[in-house]
Every structure is written in structure tokens, then in C-alpha cells.
Scaffold this motif. Structure first.
Motif, PDB file in Angstrom:
ATOM      1  N   CYS A 227       0.829  -1.213   0.000  1.00 44.93           N
ATOM      2  CA  CYS A 227       0.000   0.000   0.000  1.00 44.93           C
ATOM      3  C   CYS A 227       0.857   1.254   0.000  1.00 44.93           C
ATOM      4  CB  CYS A 227      -0.934  -0.007   1.206  1.00 44.93           C
ATOM      5  SG  CYS A 227      -2.217  -1.251   1.112  1.00 44.93           S
TER       6      CYS A 227
ATOM      7  N   GLN B 299       1.940   2.048  -3.464  1.00 43.27           N
ATOM      8  CA  GLN B 299       0.869   2.505  -4.342  1.00 43.27           C
ATOM      9  C   GLN B 299       0.566   3.992  -4.181  1.00 43.27           C
ATOM     10  OE1 GLN B 299      -0.283   0.427  -6.660  1.00 43.27           O
ATOM     11  NE2 GLN B 299       1.120  -1.074  -5.786  1.00 43.27           N
TER      12      GLN B 299
ATOM     13  N   TRP C 146       1.653   5.200   6.042  1.00 46.94           N
ATOM     14  CA  TRP C 146       1.665   3.735   5.984  1.00 46.94           C
ATOM     15  C   TRP C 146       2.759   3.161   6.877  1.00 46.94           C
ATOM     16  CZ3 TRP C 146      -2.133   0.835   4.649  1.00 46.94           C
ATOM     17  CH2 TRP C 146      -3.064   1.292   3.722  1.00 46.94           C
TER      18      TRP C 146
END
Length: 112
Positions: free
Chosen positions: A34, A37, A45
Motif C-alpha cells: 500500500c 501505491q 503507511w
């Protein structure tokens, strides 16, 4: 003698805490994917991964270390077996969470 027994109990607990390493590794891989991305939320994150892994390492064994359940809880008021060593289980949780994170991080770095 008690230090040696504690080390033995930690190693025995590590064997029983293998699912902790698996979950920590999967959470690490998901968070790293994630993070890759979304470029604007990379720090979020990373911080989220650290928080989740810390909570995963601390609970539930850390909770039971601070406030162990009553011996009556095991057999409903009868003669209870010896309670597990929660401090050894807590150390094993922390070790296995770190191992899961390290394996996932090495896997991620080699494949990306």
C-alpha cells in the motif's frame, strides 16, 4: 537456574507463536504494498505499520503479564493446572513479531 528456565520457556513459547510471525509478515507485506501505491501517504503507511506491529506484539500476552487471569478461571473453581509463564510468552510474541517483519522486509526488498 531460573534464568535458564526462562530462556527455555521463551524458546518453547516461540514454537507456539509461529502464527504471530506469519501474521506480522503478511501485515508488513500489505503495508509495504500500500505504501508503494500511494506516494503522498508513505509516512502514514509506515507509522501505521509500526503501530499495528507494536499492538500485535503486545496484546494479549502483555495484557496478561500486567493482569494475569485468576487460577479459578482455568477449571471453574477446581484445581487448576499451573498457569503459563506470561512473561516468556510476551517475549516470544515480541521476538516472533520482529522475525515476521524482518522476513517480509527482506522478501520485499529482494523482489522490488
Amino acid at each position: 537456574m531460573s534464568n535458564l528456565m526462562f530462556v527455555v520457556e521463551v524458546f518453547v513459547s516461540c514454537v507456539h507463536q509461529i502464527p504471530t510471525a506469519v501474521v506480522a509478515g503478511l501485515v508488513t507485506l500489505a503495508a509495504l504494498w500500500c505504501r508503494k501505491q500511494s506516494y503522498e501517504n508513505q509516512a502514514a503507511w509506515t507509522i501505521g505499520l509500526v503501530v499495528v506491529l507494536c499492538l500485535w506484539a503486545i496484546f494479549p500476552q502483555g495484557y496478561h503479564l500486567v493482569s494475569p487471569p485468576d487460577a479459578e478461571h482455568y477449571l471453574g473453581g477446581g484445581l487448576a493446572p499451573q498457569a503459563p509463564n506470561y512473561s516468556a510468552m510476551f517475549v516470544a510474541d515480541v521476538i516472533m513479531t520482529f522475525v515476521g517483519w524482518a522476513i517480509a522486509k527482506i522478501f520485499w526488498d529482494r523482489n522490488n
